[in-house]
Scaffold this motif. Structure first.
Motif, short mmCIF file in Angstrom:
data_model
loop_
_atom_site.label_atom_id
_atom_site.label_comp_id
_atom_site.label_asym_id
_atom_site.label_seq_id
_atom_site.Cartn_x
_atom_site.Cartn_y
_atom_site.Cartn_z
N ILE A 158 9.26 77.43 114.20
CA ILE A 158 9.41 76.98 112.82
C ILE A 158 10.23 75.69 112.75
N VAL A 159 11.38 75.66 113.44
CA VAL A 159 12.19 74.44 113.51
C VAL A 159 12.45 74.12 114.98
N ARG A 160 12.50 72.84 115.29
CA ARG A 160 12.69 72.44 116.68
C ARG A 160 13.63 71.24 116.75
N GLY A 161 14.17 71.04 117.97
CA GLY A 161 14.98 69.85 118.23
C GLY A 161 16.27 69.79 117.44
N VAL A 162 16.92 70.94 117.22
CA VAL A 162 18.17 70.94 116.45
C VAL A 162 19.31 70.51 117.36
N ASP A 163 19.94 69.40 117.05
CA ASP A 163 21.10 68.90 117.80
C ASP A 163 22.25 68.68 116.83
#
Length: 653
Positions: A331-336
């Motif tokens: 659903i969500v990706r690349g959270v930094d």
């Protein structure tokens, strides 16, 4: 006009209304407020005829149609759109009449039925129903999904859409925002502002009431008091009224004391007996004023965390989603990002964008799909899930829940200590052993809050914590969160809570998490801008009469993508050109259907005008048959138009 005159209503041994009176004018938008258990829902049942008053008169215009949200969970295999359409009772009756006329081959009855269908807006009814669904957060692929395939919260949204679909002069809404996220709430707020009937709302969302209502009806101690203005105005007026009432009571008490003192002093003296007796009569005739009694305020606080790791959380290219038996959905990706001690973060985003998924991943309720989530040493998470009330054991009491929590999670505590602690949350006496299943929604929510506070967390993850809380408890929660020394991450549709608690916002949109530079007013303006942009884009190839696209676009705003690089824009332009070539034949067919729909609509209007002017008897039957043929062709063309639109949308995706 609705008139309640000297109403008495009993529920069992409890007197809910005691000599209550009120007058409501047509077209008014009224907020019905009062503490939990005061009888607000019983008043709704009285207005709809489900309950009968024991005394007094209830007058509602007989011709008024009434609409309310059914509280039962629907169980049917009907598609979502069809289920919502069934809420338009006028349309349903017209369709039944047409079916009966066709079976009887009665041309005159068919003509009348078609006129009734036109009056009921049958031509665009499906489009209107789908616009309601999309405004309440449903996706395009869900519009015809079976009702039984949705979870409980989504089925209640279907019941709300069904109530909104009904053309009613009186609409009664009991906590309509409980199962909505912020985006759907903003849409509903705008829809209700445009509603031109009489509207009565029960809600614990002060900003929602402030935005919609112009009259407040306060139910307290069995009485109804009408205040002009929204909820904020009501609070101010009531405070002034209570001050004046208390002052009048104190002044009367002084007068009573003075009269009683004279009576006690001179009643035995013959020379003063006459004056003393007159004062006794004056005291008896005096209408006694009652002191101002208010419900005790509810307050609680979160315990001081044992430690505050900093940073508390670190996300490194994190992806969140869920797994099924044979696949996985990200659903969500690349959270930094990092979460620091003391931060107050509000998480915004449209329904389905991944807010709850992100929170569940942080709470360890589901594993990360990729990347890394690093927790600070000594991190203690207090997690309030949307379905937290569902995991309570209905056959056990609050004390049993606390004993098990202290034993299995900690910190440990003696039974008396746990009883005293529950008392802070209004669970006193035998109530600590009362089965949770018999508690109200607000009482269950207070128990969950108590269990959360006992754990002494340093990071609070709150996913829609206010769904079952009344206004007093919401205010207590807001104060407790502001005094909490740890970190708060909050998902909520309660804008007052978000404004009072959060210092910064994260936006979950288009599969990414990014900071939102602005406050809630900026977010609502941004949503409106996005919906207008989507509406303008949809008008380029869609017929307003035949397609739900413009209304749906306004109803279900979607966040805009992040700014693209030059290379991304070039690639996007090439993709759009290729897509235009692939979809050109489909769009041409849609244009042809649009023209045919307009021609059929004009022909139908012409026939209906002839019928209204009094056509010859010999021609009425033929006109009825032609209207039937037009209706069939319109339905077939609309279905084909929608199918083409969905095909283009799937190709675009």
């Amino acid at each position: 006009m609705i008139t309640l005159r000297d109403i008495t209503l009993r529920r069992g041994v409890k007197v809910v209304l005691d000599g209550a009176s009120a007058t409501l004018q047509p077209g008014e938008k009224i907020g019905l407020v009062g503490r939990n258990g005061a009888g607000k829902s019983s008043l709704f049942a009285l207005l709809t005829g489900r309950l009968s008053n024991d005394r007094g008169d209830v007058e509602v215009p007989r011709h008024w149609r009434r609409s309310e949200v059914a509280q039962n969970m629907p169980e049917t295999e009907d598609g979502a759109t069809d289920f919502v359409l069934q809420g338009d009772l006028t349309l349903v009756a017209a369709r039944v009449a047409l079916d009966e006329a066709e079976k009887a081959n009665d041309g005159h009855a068919m003509a009348e039925a078609h006129a009734a269908l036109a009056d009921a807006g049958a031509f665009d009814a499906r489009a209107r129903a789908q616009a309601l669904l999309m405004g309440l957060g449903f996706k395009t692929e869900q519009l015809d999904a079976p009702v039984n395939s949705f979870s409980g919260g989504w089925r209640m949204r279907l019941q709300l859409a069904r109530a909104l679909m009904c053309p009613a002069e009186l609409m009664l809404l009991d906590e309509p925002t409980n199962h909505l996220d912020l985006d759907a709430l903003v849409w509903l707020e705008a829809w209700l502002q445009r509603y031109d009937g009489t509207l009565i709302i029960i809600s614990h969302d002060r900003e929602f009431l402030d935005a919609i209502t112009k009259v407040t009806l306060h139910l307290d101690e069995g009485k109804l008091v009408r205040y002009g203005g929204n909820y904020t105005s009501f609070e101010s007026q009531r405070a002034e009224r209570m001050v004046l009432q208390q002052a009048a009571f104190e002044k009367q008490q002084e007068k009573v004391a003075h009269l009683q003192k004279f009576i006690d002093r001179f009643k035995a003296k013959a020379s003063k007996a006459k004056q003393a007796q007159s004062r006794v009569k004056a005291l008896e005739r005096m209408e006694k004023l009652a002191p101002v009694l208010t419900a005790a305020d509810f307050n609680f606080e979160f315990r001081e965390p044992l430690n505050l790791p900093n940073p508390m959380l670190m996300f490194d290219d994190l992806s969140a989603g869920y797994r099924t038996d044979d696949s996985e959905k990200i659903i969500v990706r690349g959270v930094d990002r990092s979460v620091l001690a003391g931060q107050r973060i509000g998480i915004l985003g449209a329904n389905g964008q991944g807010k709850s998924t992100l929170v569940k991943t942080i709470a360890r309720a589901q594993p990360a799909m990729a990347g890394k989530l690093t927790e600070g040493k000594g991190l203690s998470i207090g997690y309030f899930a949307q379905q937290e009330l569902d995991v309570l054991r209905l056959d056990e009491g609050p004390l049993e829940h606390m004993v098990r929590l202290a034993r299995e999670v900690g910190p440990p505590g003696r039974e008396q200590e746990l009883r005293d602690f529950l008392g802070q949350f209004r669970f006193t006496g035998d109530m600590v052993n009362q089965a949770v299943g018999s508690l109200s929604g607000g009482e269950k929510a207070r128990l969950v809050l108590a269990m959360l506070v006992w754990q002494r967390p340093n990071l609070l993850l709150l996913d829609e914590p206010t769904n079952h809380l009344d206004l007093n408890t919401r205010e207590a929660l807001s104060m407790a969160l502001n005094e909490f020394e740890g970190t708060v991450m909050l998902v909520s549709h309660d804008r007052a809570l978000l404004r009072e608690v959060c210092d910064e916002f994260w936006l979950v949109a288009d599969g990414v998490v990014k900071p939102f530079d602005g406050d809630l007013d900026d977010y609502q303006r941004w949503l409106l801008d996005q919906s207008k942009e989507a509406a303008r884009a949809s008008k380029k190839g869609a017929s307003p009469a035949a397609s739900p696209a413009p209304a749906a676009a306004v109803a279900a705003p979607v966040p805009a993508p992040a700014p693209a690089s030059r290379e991304d824009r070039k690639a996007s332009g090439q993709a759009r050109a290729k897509l235009a070539d692939l979809t050109r034949p489909l769009r041409k067919e849609m244009e042809a259907i649009d023209k045919r729909l307009h021609a059929l609509a004009e022909e139908r209007a012409e026939i209906e005008a002839q019928l209204a002017q009094g056509a010859a008897a010999s021609a009425i039957a033929e006109m009825g048959r032609r209207l039937k043929a037009i209706a069939d062709q319109l339905e077939a063309d609309e279905l084909r138009w929608l199918a083409l639109g969905e095909q283009i949308e799937s190709m675009s995706a």
